[in-house]
Design an enzyme around this catalytic site. Structure first.
Site, PDB file in Angstrom:
ATOM      1  N   ARG A  41      33.750 -12.433  -5.121  1.00 17.25           N
ATOM      2  CA  ARG A  41      32.506 -13.196  -5.172  1.00 17.25           C
ATOM      3  C   ARG A  41      32.794 -14.566  -5.782  1.00 17.25           C
ATOM      4  O   ARG A  41      33.677 -14.698  -6.638  1.00 17.25           O
ATOM      5  CB  ARG A  41      31.472 -12.474  -6.049  1.00 17.25           C
ATOM      6  CG  ARG A  41      30.876 -11.238  -5.400  1.00 17.25           C
ATOM      7  CD  ARG A  41      29.888 -11.590  -4.289  1.00 17.25           C
ATOM      8  NE  ARG A  41      29.256 -10.420  -3.711  1.00 17.25           N
ATOM      9  CZ  ARG A  41      29.611  -9.831  -2.575  1.00 17.25           C
ATOM     10  NH1 ARG A  41      30.623 -10.315  -1.868  1.00 17.25           N
ATOM     11  NH2 ARG A  41      28.954  -8.784  -2.112  1.00 17.25           N
ATOM     12  N   HIS A  91      32.037 -16.961   3.794  1.00 17.18           N
ATOM     13  CA  HIS A  91      31.712 -15.571   3.464  1.00 17.18           C
ATOM     14  C   HIS A  91      31.693 -14.704   4.729  1.00 17.18           C
ATOM     15  O   HIS A  91      30.679 -14.071   5.050  1.00 17.18           O
ATOM     16  CB  HIS A  91      30.378 -15.476   2.718  1.00 17.18           C
ATOM     17  CG  HIS A  91      30.261 -14.208   1.923  1.00 17.18           C
ATOM     18  ND1 HIS A  91      29.643 -14.133   0.700  1.00 17.18           N
ATOM     19  CD2 HIS A  91      30.692 -12.943   2.177  1.00 17.18           C
ATOM     20  CE1 HIS A  91      29.689 -12.888   0.244  1.00 17.18           C
ATOM     21  NE2 HIS A  91      30.324 -12.142   1.133  1.00 17.18           N
TER      22      HIS A  91
HETATM   23  P1  NAP Z   1      34.690  -0.568  -5.055  1.00 18.17           P
HETATM   24  O1  NAP Z   1      35.173   0.494  -4.124  1.00 18.17           O
HETATM   25  O2  NAP Z   1      33.538  -0.302  -5.956  1.00 18.17           O
HETATM   26  O3  NAP Z   1      35.952  -0.969  -5.937  1.00 18.17           O
HETATM   27  C1  NAP Z   1      35.891  -1.828  -7.018  1.00 18.17           C
HETATM   28  C2  NAP Z   1      37.217  -1.688  -7.765  1.00 18.17           C
HETATM   29  O4  NAP Z   1      37.279  -2.692  -8.771  1.00 18.17           O
HETATM   30  C3  NAP Z   1      37.336  -0.316  -8.439  1.00 18.17           C
HETATM   31  O5  NAP Z   1      38.599   0.225  -8.121  1.00 18.17           O
HETATM   32  C4  NAP Z   1      37.182  -0.654  -9.913  1.00 18.17           C
HETATM   33  O6  NAP Z   1      37.938   0.139 -10.812  1.00 18.17           O
HETATM   34  C5  NAP Z   1      37.688  -2.079  -9.972  1.00 18.17           C
HETATM   35  N1  NAP Z   1      37.102  -2.789 -11.114  1.00 18.17           N
HETATM   36  C6  NAP Z   1      35.792  -2.950 -11.408  1.00 18.17           C
HETATM   37  N2  NAP Z   1      35.638  -3.632 -12.560  1.00 18.17           N
HETATM   38  C7  NAP Z   1      36.893  -3.903 -12.994  1.00 18.17           C
HETATM   39  C8  NAP Z   1      37.401  -4.572 -14.128  1.00 18.17           C
HETATM   40  N3  NAP Z   1      36.589  -5.086 -15.073  1.00 18.17           N
HETATM   41  N4  NAP Z   1      38.729  -4.662 -14.261  1.00 18.17           N
HETATM   42  C9  NAP Z   1      39.564  -4.117 -13.345  1.00 18.17           C
HETATM   43  N5  NAP Z   1      39.145  -3.457 -12.248  1.00 18.17           N
HETATM   44  C10 NAP Z   1      37.826  -3.364 -12.064  1.00 18.17           C
HETATM   45  O7  NAP Z   1      34.339  -1.896  -4.261  1.00 18.17           O
HETATM   46  P2  NAP Z   1      34.845  -2.364  -2.813  1.00 18.17           P
HETATM   47  O8  NAP Z   1      34.056  -1.700  -1.755  1.00 18.17           O
HETATM   48  O9  NAP Z   1      36.339  -2.254  -2.763  1.00 18.17           O
HETATM   49  O10 NAP Z   1      34.401  -3.898  -2.836  1.00 18.17           O
HETATM   50  C11 NAP Z   1      34.896  -4.795  -3.816  1.00 18.17           C
HETATM   51  C12 NAP Z   1      34.159  -6.109  -3.745  1.00 18.17           C
HETATM   52  O11 NAP Z   1      34.555  -6.848  -2.586  1.00 18.17           O
HETATM   53  C13 NAP Z   1      32.644  -5.999  -3.592  1.00 18.17           C
HETATM   54  O12 NAP Z   1      32.017  -5.712  -4.817  1.00 18.17           O
HETATM   55  C14 NAP Z   1      32.296  -7.385  -3.098  1.00 18.17           C
HETATM   56  O13 NAP Z   1      32.109  -8.245  -4.205  1.00 18.17           O
HETATM   57  C15 NAP Z   1      33.562  -7.822  -2.339  1.00 18.17           C
HETATM   58  N6  NAP Z   1      33.313  -7.919  -0.894  1.00 18.17           N
HETATM   59  C16 NAP Z   1      33.445  -9.130  -0.277  1.00 18.17           C
HETATM   60  C17 NAP Z   1      33.233  -9.239   1.091  1.00 18.17           C
HETATM   61  C18 NAP Z   1      33.445 -10.550   1.805  1.00 18.17           C
HETATM   62  O14 NAP Z   1      33.088 -10.664   2.969  1.00 18.17           O
HETATM   63  N7  NAP Z   1      34.025 -11.534   1.175  1.00 18.17           N
HETATM   64  C19 NAP Z   1      32.868  -8.123   1.844  1.00 18.17           C
HETATM   65  C20 NAP Z   1      32.739  -6.893   1.196  1.00 18.17           C
HETATM   66  C21 NAP Z   1      32.956  -6.804  -0.180  1.00 18.17           C
HETATM   67  P3  NAP Z   1      37.671   1.739 -11.043  1.00 18.17           P
HETATM   68  O15 NAP Z   1      38.433   2.430  -9.945  1.00 18.17           O
HETATM   69  O16 NAP Z   1      38.231   2.043 -12.386  1.00 18.17           O
HETATM   70  O17 NAP Z   1      36.185   1.942 -10.953  1.00 18.17           O
END
Ligand code: NAP
Length: 308
Positions: free
Chosen positions: A223, A271
Protein backbone atom coordinates in the site's frame (compact mmCIF):
# COMPACT_ATOMS: atom_id res chain seq x y z
CA UNK A 1 -31.95 -14.15 1.92
CA UNK A 2 -30.38 -11.04 0.32
CA UNK A 3 -26.85 -10.25 -0.69
CA UNK A 4 -25.84 -6.78 -1.84
CA UNK A 5 -22.89 -6.05 -4.14
CA UNK A 6 -21.57 -2.52 -3.74
CA UNK A 7 -18.22 -2.51 -5.45
CA UNK A 8 -16.54 -2.26 -8.82
CA UNK A 9 -19.48 -1.53 -11.18
CA UNK A 10 -17.99 -2.88 -14.45
CA UNK A 11 -17.61 -6.33 -12.90
CA UNK A 12 -21.00 -6.39 -11.15
CA UNK A 13 -22.70 -8.19 -14.04
CA UNK A 14 -20.24 -11.10 -13.84
CA UNK A 15 -20.92 -11.47 -10.09
CA UNK A 16 -24.67 -11.25 -10.61
CA UNK A 17 -24.71 -13.84 -13.37
CA UNK A 18 -22.63 -16.31 -11.30
CA UNK A 19 -25.01 -16.00 -8.35
CA UNK A 20 -28.08 -16.21 -10.59
CA UNK A 21 -26.83 -19.51 -11.99
CA UNK A 22 -25.29 -21.11 -8.90
CA UNK A 23 -27.30 -19.66 -6.02
CA UNK A 24 -30.83 -18.93 -7.28
CA UNK A 25 -32.08 -19.07 -3.67
CA UNK A 26 -30.09 -15.91 -2.89
CA UNK A 27 -31.52 -12.55 -3.83
CA UNK A 28 -28.39 -10.95 -5.37
CA UNK A 29 -28.71 -7.18 -5.63
CA UNK A 30 -26.35 -4.68 -7.21
CA UNK A 31 -25.97 -1.19 -5.78
CA UNK A 32 -27.69 1.27 -6.26
CA UNK A 33 -30.56 -1.07 -7.12
CA UNK A 34 -30.55 -2.35 -3.56
CA UNK A 35 -34.22 -2.79 -2.73
CA UNK A 36 -35.18 -2.81 0.93
CA UNK A 37 -31.93 -2.39 2.84
CA UNK A 38 -33.32 -3.99 5.99
CA UNK A 39 -33.42 -7.31 4.08
CA UNK A 40 -29.70 -7.35 3.30
CA UNK A 41 -27.78 -10.02 5.22
CA UNK A 42 -24.54 -10.24 3.26
CA UNK A 43 -22.58 -7.35 1.78
CA UNK A 44 -19.78 -7.47 -0.80
CA UNK A 45 -18.09 -4.09 -0.75
CA UNK A 46 -14.80 -2.29 -1.15
CA UNK A 47 -15.69 0.62 1.07
CA UNK A 48 -18.39 0.46 3.71
CA UNK A 49 -18.91 3.88 5.28
CA UNK A 50 -20.46 4.04 8.74
CA UNK A 51 -23.60 5.82 7.57
CA UNK A 52 -24.19 3.15 4.93
CA UNK A 53 -23.63 0.25 7.35
CA UNK A 54 -26.11 1.88 9.72
CA UNK A 55 -28.79 1.33 7.06
CA UNK A 56 -28.24 -2.47 7.13
CA UNK A 57 -29.67 -3.65 10.47
CA UNK A 58 -29.70 -7.34 9.48
CA UNK A 59 -26.17 -7.49 8.09
CA UNK A 60 -24.43 -10.76 9.06
CA UNK A 61 -21.14 -10.71 7.13
CA UNK A 62 -19.13 -8.05 5.33
CA UNK A 63 -17.08 -9.52 2.47
CA UNK A 64 -14.29 -7.22 1.26
CA UNK A 65 -14.20 -7.31 -2.53
CA UNK A 66 -10.40 -6.91 -2.44
CA UNK A 67 -7.46 -8.54 -0.66
CA UNK A 68 -6.63 -5.66 1.69
CA UNK A 69 -8.99 -4.32 4.33
CA UNK A 70 -7.09 -1.18 5.33
CA UNK A 71 -9.87 0.90 3.75
CA UNK A 72 -12.46 -0.57 6.14
CA UNK A 73 -13.28 1.60 9.13
CA UNK A 74 -13.60 -1.16 11.72
CA UNK A 75 -15.03 1.22 14.28
CA UNK A 76 -18.06 1.52 11.99
CA UNK A 77 -18.58 -2.24 11.69
CA UNK A 78 -20.38 -3.71 14.71
CA UNK A 79 -18.23 -6.30 16.50
CA UNK A 80 -20.78 -9.05 15.79
CA UNK A 81 -20.22 -8.71 12.03
CA UNK A 82 -17.20 -10.62 10.74
CA UNK A 83 -15.19 -8.94 8.00
CA UNK A 84 -13.86 -11.38 5.41
CA UNK A 85 -10.97 -10.54 3.10
CA UNK A 86 -10.70 -11.74 -0.48
CA UNK A 87 -8.39 -14.68 -1.07
CA UNK A 88 -8.84 -16.08 -4.56
CA UNK A 89 -6.63 -17.42 -7.36
CA UNK A 90 -7.27 -14.47 -9.69
CA UNK A 91 -5.72 -11.98 -7.26
CA UNK A 92 -2.84 -14.33 -6.54
CA UNK A 93 -2.06 -15.00 -10.21
CA UNK A 94 -2.17 -11.30 -11.06
CA UNK A 95 0.26 -10.48 -8.27
CA UNK A 96 2.60 -13.31 -9.24
CA UNK A 97 2.65 -12.05 -12.85
CA UNK A 98 3.26 -8.43 -11.88
CA UNK A 99 6.04 -9.14 -9.41
CA UNK A 100 7.73 -11.65 -11.73
CA UNK A 101 7.65 -9.06 -14.51
CA UNK A 102 9.08 -6.38 -12.22
CA UNK A 103 11.84 -8.60 -10.83
CA UNK A 104 12.83 -9.91 -14.26
CA UNK A 105 12.81 -6.39 -15.75
CA UNK A 106 15.21 -5.30 -12.99
CA UNK A 107 17.32 -8.43 -13.24
CA UNK A 108 17.68 -8.15 -17.03
CA UNK A 109 18.22 -4.34 -17.01
CA UNK A 110 15.16 -3.55 -19.13
CA UNK A 111 14.91 -0.04 -17.73
CA UNK A 112 18.50 0.65 -18.82
CA UNK A 113 17.68 -0.63 -22.30
CA UNK A 114 14.60 1.59 -22.53
CA UNK A 115 16.83 4.57 -21.70
CA UNK A 116 19.56 3.35 -24.09
CA UNK A 117 17.05 3.02 -26.91
CA UNK A 118 15.90 6.59 -26.33
CA UNK A 119 19.54 7.68 -26.68
CA UNK A 120 20.17 5.28 -29.63
CA UNK A 121 22.96 3.60 -27.70
CA UNK A 122 23.90 -0.06 -28.30
CA UNK A 123 25.28 -1.02 -24.92
CA UNK A 124 25.16 -4.71 -23.94
CA UNK A 125 25.32 -5.09 -20.17
CA UNK A 126 26.52 -8.15 -18.32
CA UNK A 127 23.96 -10.91 -17.86
CA UNK A 128 24.40 -12.35 -14.37
CA UNK A 129 22.59 -15.60 -13.56
CA UNK A 130 19.45 -15.36 -11.43
CA UNK A 131 21.36 -17.19 -8.71
CA UNK A 132 23.55 -14.10 -8.36
CA UNK A 133 20.58 -12.02 -7.17
CA UNK A 134 18.86 -12.16 -3.84
CA UNK A 135 15.21 -11.21 -3.70
CA UNK A 136 13.44 -10.48 -0.42
CA UNK A 137 9.71 -10.46 0.23
CA UNK A 138 8.21 -8.62 3.20
CA UNK A 139 4.96 -10.35 4.15
CA UNK A 140 4.79 -14.10 3.56
CA UNK A 141 1.00 -14.26 3.35
CA UNK A 142 -1.14 -15.71 0.59
CA UNK A 143 0.43 -13.34 -1.98
CA UNK A 144 3.99 -13.25 -0.66
CA UNK A 145 4.28 -17.03 -0.58
CA UNK A 146 2.89 -17.42 -4.11
CA UNK A 147 5.37 -14.81 -5.37
CA UNK A 148 8.27 -16.60 -3.66
CA UNK A 149 7.21 -19.93 -5.15
CA UNK A 150 7.23 -18.50 -8.68
CA UNK A 151 10.51 -16.60 -8.24
CA UNK A 152 12.10 -19.84 -7.05
CA UNK A 153 11.50 -21.36 -10.50
CA UNK A 154 13.84 -18.74 -12.04
CA UNK A 155 16.65 -19.67 -9.67
CA UNK A 156 16.90 -16.47 -7.60
CA UNK A 157 18.21 -16.60 -4.06
CA UNK A 158 15.18 -15.92 -1.90
CA UNK A 159 14.46 -14.60 1.55
CA UNK A 160 11.22 -13.76 3.30
CA UNK A 161 10.36 -11.66 6.33
CA UNK A 162 7.16 -12.11 8.28
CA UNK A 163 5.56 -11.36 11.63
CA UNK A 164 5.56 -15.03 12.64
CA UNK A 165 8.24 -17.39 11.31
CA UNK A 166 7.11 -19.07 8.09
CA UNK A 167 9.35 -21.78 6.71
CA UNK A 168 9.37 -22.41 2.96
CA UNK A 169 11.63 -24.64 0.89
CA UNK A 170 14.27 -22.61 -0.92
CA UNK A 171 13.58 -19.47 1.14
CA UNK A 172 15.68 -18.12 3.99
CA UNK A 173 13.05 -17.05 6.52
CA UNK A 174 13.22 -14.19 9.01
CA UNK A 175 10.61 -13.04 11.50
CA UNK A 176 9.85 -10.06 13.66
CA UNK A 177 11.47 -6.69 14.11
CA UNK A 178 14.66 -8.23 15.57
CA UNK A 179 15.33 -10.01 12.29
CA UNK A 180 14.40 -7.19 9.95
CA UNK A 181 17.94 -5.85 9.69
CA UNK A 182 19.61 -9.21 8.87
CA UNK A 183 16.84 -9.87 6.36
CA UNK A 184 17.38 -6.55 4.62
CA UNK A 185 21.16 -6.92 4.47
CA UNK A 186 20.79 -9.66 1.86
CA UNK A 187 18.10 -8.16 -0.44
CA UNK A 188 19.18 -6.91 -3.88
CA UNK A 189 15.50 -6.45 -4.66
CA UNK A 190 13.01 -5.80 -1.87
CA UNK A 191 9.31 -6.50 -2.43
CA UNK A 192 6.70 -5.16 -0.01
CA UNK A 193 3.62 -7.38 0.25
CA UNK A 194 2.59 -6.43 3.75
CA UNK A 195 -0.90 -5.43 4.81
CA UNK A 196 -1.23 -1.80 5.90
CA UNK A 197 -1.57 -1.70 9.68
CA UNK A 198 -0.44 0.76 12.36
CA UNK A 199 2.75 -1.34 12.66
CA UNK A 200 3.60 -1.41 8.97
CA UNK A 201 2.65 2.16 8.03
CA UNK A 202 5.83 4.02 7.02
CA UNK A 203 7.96 0.87 7.28
CA UNK A 204 9.68 1.60 3.94
CA UNK A 205 11.73 4.47 5.30
CA UNK A 206 15.24 5.90 5.45
CA UNK A 207 16.41 3.49 8.16
CA UNK A 208 15.17 0.49 6.19
CA UNK A 209 16.75 1.70 2.94
CA UNK A 210 20.07 2.24 4.72
CA UNK A 211 20.04 -1.41 5.82
CA UNK A 212 19.76 -2.68 2.22
CA UNK A 213 22.87 -3.32 0.11
CA UNK A 214 23.84 -0.16 -1.81
CA UNK A 215 22.11 -0.10 -5.19
CA UNK A 216 19.18 -2.31 -4.17
CA UNK A 217 15.80 -1.88 -5.87
CA UNK A 218 12.35 -1.58 -4.32
CA UNK A 219 9.04 -2.98 -5.54
CA UNK A 220 6.06 -1.75 -3.52
CA UNK A 221 2.88 -3.68 -4.22
CA UNK A 222 1.55 -3.39 -0.66
CA UNK A 223 0.00 0.00 0.00
CA UNK A 224 1.15 3.56 -0.66
CA UNK A 225 1.36 4.55 3.03
CA UNK A 226 3.95 1.80 3.65
CA UNK A 227 6.40 4.11 1.91
CA UNK A 228 7.86 7.41 3.10
CA UNK A 229 8.14 9.25 -0.22
CA UNK A 230 10.78 11.78 0.86
CA UNK A 231 13.00 8.96 2.15
CA UNK A 232 12.69 7.02 -1.09
CA UNK A 233 13.59 10.06 -3.18
CA UNK A 234 16.58 10.73 -0.95
CA UNK A 235 17.75 7.09 -1.20
CA UNK A 236 17.36 7.11 -5.00
CA UNK A 237 19.15 10.41 -5.38
CA UNK A 238 22.05 9.30 -3.17
CA UNK A 239 22.37 6.02 -5.07
CA UNK A 240 21.55 3.91 -1.99
CA UNK A 241 18.62 2.61 -4.03
CA UNK A 242 18.90 2.10 -7.79
CA UNK A 243 15.24 1.93 -8.80
CA UNK A 244 11.70 1.78 -7.46
CA UNK A 245 8.66 0.17 -9.03
CA UNK A 246 5.55 1.43 -7.28
CA UNK A 247 2.13 0.00 -7.96
CA UNK A 248 0.64 1.78 -4.98
CA UNK A 249 1.01 5.39 -3.90
CA UNK A 250 -0.31 7.79 -1.31
CA UNK A 251 -2.57 9.36 -2.40
CA UNK A 252 -4.15 7.49 -5.28
CA UNK A 253 -4.41 8.69 -7.97
CA UNK A 254 -0.91 10.16 -7.72
CA UNK A 255 -1.19 13.94 -8.30
CA UNK A 256 0.26 15.20 -11.59
CA UNK A 257 2.84 17.35 -9.80
CA UNK A 258 4.27 14.48 -7.73
CA UNK A 259 8.04 14.01 -8.23
CA UNK A 260 7.65 10.28 -8.92
CA UNK A 261 6.15 10.95 -12.35
CA UNK A 262 9.28 12.59 -13.70
CA UNK A 263 11.87 10.65 -11.74
CA UNK A 264 14.02 8.67 -14.20
CA UNK A 265 14.41 5.72 -11.82
CA UNK A 266 10.84 5.39 -10.61
CA UNK A 267 8.14 3.46 -12.45
CA UNK A 268 4.58 4.08 -11.27
CA UNK A 269 1.67 1.85 -12.23
CA UNK A 270 -1.89 2.77 -11.19
CA UNK A 271 -2.65 0.09 -8.59
CA UNK A 272 -3.08 -2.65 -11.15
CA UNK A 273 -0.75 -5.38 -9.87
CA UNK A 274 -3.71 -7.62 -9.25
CA UNK A 275 -7.46 -7.41 -9.12
CA UNK A 276 -10.27 -9.60 -7.93
CA UNK A 277 -11.50 -11.70 -10.84
CA UNK A 278 -15.25 -12.40 -10.51
CA UNK A 279 -14.94 -15.73 -12.35
CA UNK A 280 -12.61 -17.18 -9.72
CA UNK A 281 -13.71 -15.07 -6.74
CA UNK A 282 -17.49 -15.63 -6.90
CA UNK A 283 -17.34 -19.44 -6.35
CA UNK A 284 -15.02 -18.97 -3.38
CA UNK A 285 -17.15 -16.26 -1.82
CA UNK A 286 -20.31 -18.29 -2.35
CA UNK A 287 -18.77 -21.36 -0.70
CA UNK A 288 -17.73 -19.21 2.26
CA UNK A 289 -21.25 -17.77 2.50
CA UNK A 290 -22.66 -21.32 2.44
CA UNK A 291 -20.32 -22.23 5.30
CA UNK A 292 -21.83 -19.37 7.27
CA UNK A 293 -25.35 -20.52 6.46
CA UNK A 294 -24.47 -24.04 7.62
CA UNK A 295 -23.13 -22.62 10.88
CA UNK A 296 -19.50 -23.51 10.04
CA UNK A 297 -16.66 -21.06 10.70
CA UNK A 298 -16.02 -18.56 7.92
CA UNK A 299 -12.62 -18.63 6.19
CA UNK A 300 -10.31 -15.61 5.89
CA UNK A 301 -11.92 -13.56 8.65
CA UNK A 302 -9.97 -10.45 9.62
CA UNK A 303 -8.46 -10.41 13.07
CA UNK A 304 -9.49 -6.93 14.19
CA UNK A 305 -6.81 -6.75 16.85
CA UNK A 306 -4.07 -7.21 14.18
CA UNK A 307 -5.84 -5.20 11.46
CA UNK A 308 -5.45 -7.85 8.74
P1 NAP B 1 -2.15 -11.95 4.11
O1 NAP B 1 -2.35 -13.32 3.56
O2 NAP B 1 -2.98 -11.47 5.25
O3 NAP B 1 -0.62 -11.88 4.53
C1 NAP B 1 -0.06 -10.81 5.21
C2 NAP B 1 1.32 -11.28 5.70
O4 NAP B 1 2.01 -10.16 6.24
C3 NAP B 1 1.19 -12.34 6.79
O5 NAP B 1 2.05 -13.41 6.47
C4 NAP B 1 1.62 -11.59 8.04
O6 NAP B 1 2.33 -12.35 9.01
C5 NAP B 1 2.55 -10.54 7.48
N1 NAP B 1 2.62 -9.37 8.37
C6 NAP B 1 1.59 -8.62 8.82
N2 NAP B 1 2.03 -7.65 9.65
C7 NAP B 1 3.38 -7.81 9.71
C8 NAP B 1 4.40 -7.13 10.41
N3 NAP B 1 4.14 -6.10 11.23
N4 NAP B 1 5.66 -7.56 10.25
C9 NAP B 1 5.94 -8.62 9.46
N5 NAP B 1 5.01 -9.32 8.78
C10 NAP B 1 3.75 -8.91 8.89
O7 NAP B 1 -2.28 -10.86 2.97
P2 NAP B 1 -2.13 -11.04 1.38
O8 NAP B 1 -3.38 -11.58 0.81
O9 NAP B 1 -0.85 -11.76 1.10
O10 NAP B 1 -2.03 -9.51 0.92
C11 NAP B 1 -0.99 -8.67 1.39
C12 NAP B 1 -1.25 -7.24 0.99
O11 NAP B 1 -1.02 -7.07 -0.41
C13 NAP B 1 -2.69 -6.76 1.17
O12 NAP B 1 -2.96 -6.43 2.51
C14 NAP B 1 -2.71 -5.54 0.28
O13 NAP B 1 -2.25 -4.42 1.01
C15 NAP B 1 -1.67 -5.88 -0.81
N6 NAP B 1 -2.32 -6.08 -2.12
C16 NAP B 1 -2.00 -5.24 -3.15
C17 NAP B 1 -2.58 -5.42 -4.39
C18 NAP B 1 -2.20 -4.56 -5.57
O14 NAP B 1 -2.84 -4.62 -6.60
N7 NAP B 1 -1.16 -3.77 -5.46
C19 NAP B 1 -3.51 -6.45 -4.60
C20 NAP B 1 -3.81 -7.30 -3.54
C21 NAP B 1 -3.22 -7.10 -2.29
P3 NAP B 1 1.65 -13.58 9.86
O15 NAP B 1 1.76 -14.78 8.97
O16 NAP B 1 2.47 -13.71 11.09
O17 NAP B 1 0.22 -13.17 10.13
Amino acid sequence: MSILYRSDAPRAAAWASYFAEHAPDLDFRVWPDAGKLDEVEYLIAWQAPAEFLATLPRLKVLFSSGAGVDHVDFSAVPARIPVVRMVEPGIINGMVEYVSLAVLALHRDFFDYVAAKGARVWNPLEVPPASARSIGVMGMGSLGRAVLERLWTYGFRLRGWNRSLRRMDGVESFAGSDQLQPFLEGCDVLICLLPLTPTTRGILNRKLFAALPAGAALINVGRGPHLVDADLLEALNSGQLSRAILDVTDPEPLPAEHPYWMHPRVLVTPHVASMTQPESAAPILLENLRRHQRGEPLLNVIDRSRGY
